[in-house]
Every structure is written in C-alpha cells, then in structure tokens.
Design a protein around this motif. Structure first.
Motif, mmCIF file in Angstrom:
data_model
loop_
_atom_site.group_PDB
_atom_site.id
_atom_site.type_symbol
_atom_site.label_atom_id
_atom_site.label_comp_id
_atom_site.label_asym_id
_atom_site.label_seq_id
_atom_site.Cartn_x
_atom_site.Cartn_y
_atom_site.Cartn_z
ATOM 1 N N SER A 388 -2.868 7.233 -8.333
ATOM 2 C CA SER A 388 -3.198 7.447 -6.921
ATOM 3 C C SER A 388 -4.034 6.308 -6.370
ATOM 4 O O SER A 388 -3.925 5.957 -5.183
ATOM 5 C CB SER A 388 -3.944 8.776 -6.757
ATOM 6 N N ARG A 391 -1.745 3.477 -5.527
ATOM 7 C CA ARG A 391 -0.913 3.847 -4.382
ATOM 8 C C ARG A 391 -1.698 3.760 -3.079
ATOM 9 O O ARG A 391 -1.176 3.266 -2.066
ATOM 10 C CB ARG A 391 -0.358 5.263 -4.575
ATOM 11 N N ARG A 392 -2.939 4.247 -3.079
ATOM 12 C CA ARG A 392 -3.740 4.197 -1.846
ATOM 13 C C ARG A 392 -3.944 2.759 -1.386
ATOM 14 O O ARG A 392 -3.814 2.441 -0.202
ATOM 15 C CB ARG A 392 -5.096 4.870 -2.065
ATOM 16 N N GLU A 395 -0.552 1.350 -0.169
ATOM 17 C CA GLU A 395 -0.161 1.866 1.153
ATOM 18 C C GLU A 395 -0.927 1.168 2.269
ATOM 19 O O GLU A 395 -0.365 0.886 3.334
ATOM 20 C CB GLU A 395 -0.392 3.376 1.200
ATOM 21 N N GLN A 398 0.544 -2.330 2.522
ATOM 22 C CA GLN A 398 1.898 -2.161 3.084
ATOM 23 C C GLN A 398 1.834 -2.043 4.608
ATOM 24 O O GLN A 398 2.607 -2.678 5.334
ATOM 25 C CB GLN A 398 2.530 -0.915 2.473
ATOM 26 N N GLU A 399 0.884 -1.257 5.099
ATOM 27 C CA GLU A 399 0.748 -1.069 6.540
ATOM 28 C C GLU A 399 0.255 -2.349 7.223
ATOM 29 O O GLU A 399 0.695 -2.689 8.332
ATOM 30 C CB GLU A 399 -0.213 0.084 6.825
ATOM 31 N N THR A 410 8.496 -1.831 0.169
ATOM 32 C CA THR A 410 8.684 -0.567 -0.540
ATOM 33 C C THR A 410 7.751 -0.529 -1.742
ATOM 34 O O THR A 410 7.672 -1.503 -2.505
ATOM 35 C CB THR A 410 10.140 -0.420 -1.016
ATOM 36 N N LEU A 411 7.056 0.571 -1.905
ATOM 37 C CA LEU A 411 6.195 0.749 -3.072
ATOM 38 C C LEU A 411 7.011 1.353 -4.205
ATOM 39 O O LEU A 411 7.656 2.390 -4.038
ATOM 40 C CB LEU A 411 5.009 1.656 -2.742
#
Length: 535
Positions: A388, A391-392, A395, A398-399, A410-411
């Motif tokens: 997690s 991923r955080r 993300e 990514q943004e 894409t993750l």
C-alpha cells in the motif's frame, strides 16, 4: 510468548491468525524476539542476495571479517586483528581460531577465498560481484577476461591468515568486508548442493550469532542461538522468529496485538497517531527512494529530455509532506546525506542537481524532445512492489504526470519475488526502488549505474561515467576523490536513467523491554546485541 502492547479487538486478532498461520501464538517460548522481515526472501545465499529481507536474515546467520557497530564503528568479526601495508594495497587478516560454523567445523581463511571467488565466478551471476572489484584482478575474472581464479588477489597464507591485494588503496575496505557479499561459506556444504543448500535448515550452515531452524514458506523463518558462534556468550536471545508479511498495516496490527516485539515497516497513514502516542522511534538510513527508468523499452524513454521532464514534474516537497509524512527529505540528487569524505558531507558539499516541482520547465523539455503536451508518448507502466505504501506514492506521482504533462501511466504491482524477476527481465518502463548503502562511500550508490552492472536495470551505459568512478576509486586525496564523484553524479543526473524521490527515514516500534537492536546505516537490522529484559 508473553503478550505485549495494546490489544486490538478479538475478532481482528482472530482474522489475522487465520490469514497468517505463521503468526500463531507461540506457547512455551522464552527469550525469542519476534520481528516481521517483510517479503519472503528471494534467496539466503550470501553470494546472490541483494534485498533488505534477504540481507537481514543472512546477517543473523553469518559474520564477515568485520562488523558494523552502533555509531558506524568498524569492529572485529571473524578477524581478531588486521594489518594494512604502507601503500594501502595489501590487507592481512588474522582469523580467530575459535571461529566455528554452526555445524562445529572451523572457519578458515580458505573459506573466504572460496566464497569470494564464487561470487566473482561468471557462472554464479552474482548481482553484487562488482562489490569485489576493489580486489586485484577481480573485475577481469568476473568478466571472463581472466579465467584463472588463482590470479584474483585473495589467498590463504595459512588456516587463520587471509591476505587480500587491492587494485588501489581503498579507505573504506574494512566496511566493505562487513557486508554479506563478503561473508564466508562452508565449501563442503555448498558444493554438495550448489543450487539448494540455502533452502534447507539442515544444510544452511552459517558462522553467525544464530542458526536457521525452520523455514515455513511465506509464513516464517525461525532461528536459534548458535552455540558454536565464537561470541555466543554475548548473544542474549535464545532465538529469532521472522514473520513474512508484506503489508505494513498488517504488521502494525500484529505488533499492537502483542505478537511482535519490533515493527519497522509501518504504514505512513499511522505515523502521526503513533508519534502523538509517544511510541514512535526513528533512525536515519543511508538510503534513497527512486525510480529506475528503462531506457531501452520505448523510444520516448530513450531520450534524456523526456526522462528529465518526468523527474522535473514531480513535486517532492508535496510527496514528503502529504504522502509519506514521516520527516523524509526530498531527494534532488542520488547520494543521501550522511556520507563524509575528508570530513565533509558529500551531499551538503555537492548540493542539488534537480529542480523540484518545475512543471513548466518539464513541459518545455517534453516539447523540445518532440512530444508537446505529451503527444506521441504511449501509456507508460510503473512497476511497484505489492504494498500500500508503494501504491500511495505511485498514485500521487501518476496524477502529477497526468496533470502536468498529459501522460497516461499504469501502475503494475507484483509480489516481491515477481517484482524482482520482472525488473531483471527488463519488462517495465519505470520501477520503484529503495536503495540503501552497502558501505560508507558514495560509490555504494553511484556504482549501481556502472555499464553492465548487476543491479543496473536501466539499460543505460556511459563510458565517461565509468571512467570517473574508476578514477575516484584510485584517488587517495579526499577533495579530489569527492570532486570526481560529484562530476560522475552530475553526469548521471543530466542523463537521468533514474528519478530520485526522497531520502527515507526508518520508523519503528518496539516493546519496552527490548534493548540493543541495531539498525545499521546500511538499512539492515542486527540482532546480535538484542536483549529482551522482561523474559
């Protein structure tokens, strides 16, 4: 095992124990330290290991010529003493006659000769072979240009005297030999089963403070005190139990249920609460979090301007404030603070090479590269370990790339071993990495990007960069060596086969009666001096 810490609800505890059978309540055990190692080790072979879980487990079971002690001091390990020649190129180590493997056989100088030649042998394919390149002819032997291992500058003068000849003076060599790649192995055991000796507790023969008793796949590793260890009288713990849980939130729940004595992989979202409760402790690692860029997979990423645009568009201050939130420092270069050359901090002297959060500048770089507004760049894949926390962070970045550069990313998450194999195969565009120092010198970070290096997964190669590092290694004068390293780092970040993100801080929780665990500056956990005073 005696319960400790704040209890969580019975239902949650029951669910955790069902989900992770290796985390059951252990009855009848005393003086066993419980710690979560994280992902299951990819290997426990000192010649092949590269990750924190593997190296921490190996550090429990093996010992090198020296050890790193609290404060970064180099202290004797298997070697009771050593001498360095006046020119700094020859080290003679005198081994303890009482040093033994856990099976009772003696640790001898020839074991180090065998282990180091094995790391360097091309067929071993050790990703850390380059760490031994300081030894005379080691690089030539590893590359296959030299086929006679007898020409490598390491030899046993007798059973307890090891002599090492270096290519050039290396002031940090004594810290190098404390790293697991330099650990001895028992030749008889390894040669009996070269591929699988480390998988079986019965044949996992080490010379360190603890010995492996059980490896229950994806659940736990169990160690007991090695009574044949030369310093066993100063090992207080009866053993260690390492659970293999990848998710930080689960690790925290297990600690708060009393099932762990030490937790050092904590969810970022809980750090503020834990700090307010006065339980959170931290230590500064010599480490950097960054993204590898695969420069060979897609045409846009082969262009340094595109790579620099990706790096420049990231607002690291925003990341460390709102995403990681643990006091991390934005990384605007590769080498972290805390490494000194000639009494001066390498990072503070070198300063920053990147501009943080310069979205306008990043857009100009993309346009200059022929991709205005991100047009023509295909969807990119960011490879992440399945956690997690990764991923955080992914993300958020990514943004930023979508918002500022118009890029689609894409993750792609993989469990730990699959993540490593995917990265080694080059099947990624970008990949998340946290890299700790392996020894106390900037080259521990810069050498990762040597052309053809075992841990260089970017496909990037630059002969001038290689030359600068070779010159730095051969330079004795501190200011001149520091300058060569700075020039190499500047070249690296102009080409940008990586994206530095931040310099991590290690946060941890421990029970009140636990003392003496050493978080080394290399990111490993040393349990030799640990004491559970309440047991």
């Amino acid at each position: 095992m005696r319960k400790r810490g704040r209890a969580i609800g019975y239902l949650l505890l029951l669910l955790l124990l069902v989900s992770f059978p290796g985390c059951t309540l252990l009855e009848g055990e005393e003086n066993i330290l419980h710690y979560n190692l994280g992902p299951e080790p990819e290997t426990l072979d000192p010649a092949l290991a590269v990750g924190e879980p593997e190296l921490t487990a190996i550090l429990a079971a093996f010992e090198g010529l020296t050890r790193l002690a609290p404060g970064g001091e180099i202290v004797p390990g298997v070697a009771r003493d050593w001498q360095v020649s006046p020119d700094g190129c020859t080290y003679t180590f005198y081994l303890r006659e009482e040093a033994r493997y856990c099976n009772g056989s003696p640790v001898q100088a020839e074991d180090f000769v065998y282990a180091w030649r094995r790391v360097l042998a091309p067929e071993t394919a050790s990703r850390y072979a380059y760490q031994l390149y300081y030894i005379k002819n080691a690089a030539l032997y590893n590359s296959g240009q030299l086929t006679d291992p007898e020409q490598v500058g390491v030899r046993a003068l007798d059973a307890h005297t090891l002599q090492v000849e270096l290519e050039h003076p290396t002031g940090y060599f004594l810290s190098l030999v404390a790293f697991p790649t330099y650990f001895p192995v028992c030749r008889e055991v390894v040669e009996a089963d070269p591929e699988g000796w480390w998988l079986n507790p019965g044949t996992y023969v080490g010379n360190g403070p603890f010995k492996l008793e059980e490896w229950k796949g994806r659940q736990r590793l169990r160690f007991s005190r090695n009574e044949n260890y030369w310093d066993a009288a100063n090992v207080a713990l009866a053993g260690l139990e390492f659970t293999l849980v990848e998710e930080p939130a689960t690790e925290l729940a297990l600690f708060e249920s009393g099932e762990m004595d030490l937790a050092s992989h904590l969810p970022a979202g809980e750090l503020a609460r834990l700090a307010e409760e006065g339980r959170l402790e931290k230590v500064q690692d010599l480490a950097v979090s960054f993204y590898f860029i695969n420069t060979t997979r897609t045409a846009p990423l082969a262009n340094p301007l595109v790579r620099r645009a990706l790096a420049q568009a990231i607002d690291r201050r925003e990341l460390v404030t709102y995403v990681t939130g643990g006091g991390e420092e934005p990384a605007l270069a590769l080498v972290p603070p805390g490494i000194t050359i000639g009494g001066k901090d390498f990072r503070r002297e070198g300063g920053d090479y990147l501009v943080d959060g310069d979205a306008a500048g990043a857009r100009r770089l993309l346009a200059e590269a022929g991709y205005p507004g991100g047009e023509g760049i295909p969807t990119l894949e960011l490879l992440l370990p399945d956690s997690s926390e990764y991923r955080r962070l992914g993300e958020a970045i990514q943004e930023m790339w979508r918002r500022e550069l118009g890029l689609d990313v894409t993750l792609v998450t993989r469990e730990w071993q699959s993540f490593f194999s995917t990265m080694m195969e080059g099947d990624f565009d970008l990949a998340a990495v946290a890299w700790n120092a392996d020894y106390l010198d900037p080259s521990s970070f810069l050498d990762v990007f040597l052309s053809g290096g075992g841990n260089n997964f970017t496909g990037w190669a630059n002969s001038r960069y290689d030359e600068l590092l070779a010159q730095a290694r051969a330079t004795l004068e501190p200011a001149a060596r520091r300058e060569l390293y700075h020039r190499a780092e500047e070249l690296l970040l102009a080409e940008m086969p990586l994206i530095p993100l931040y310099f991590p801080v290690r946060h941890y929780l421990q029970v009140e009666d636990l003392k003496g665990v050493y978080f080394t500056p290399l990111g490993l956990v040393d349990f030799k001096g640990a004491v559970l005073s309440g047991q």
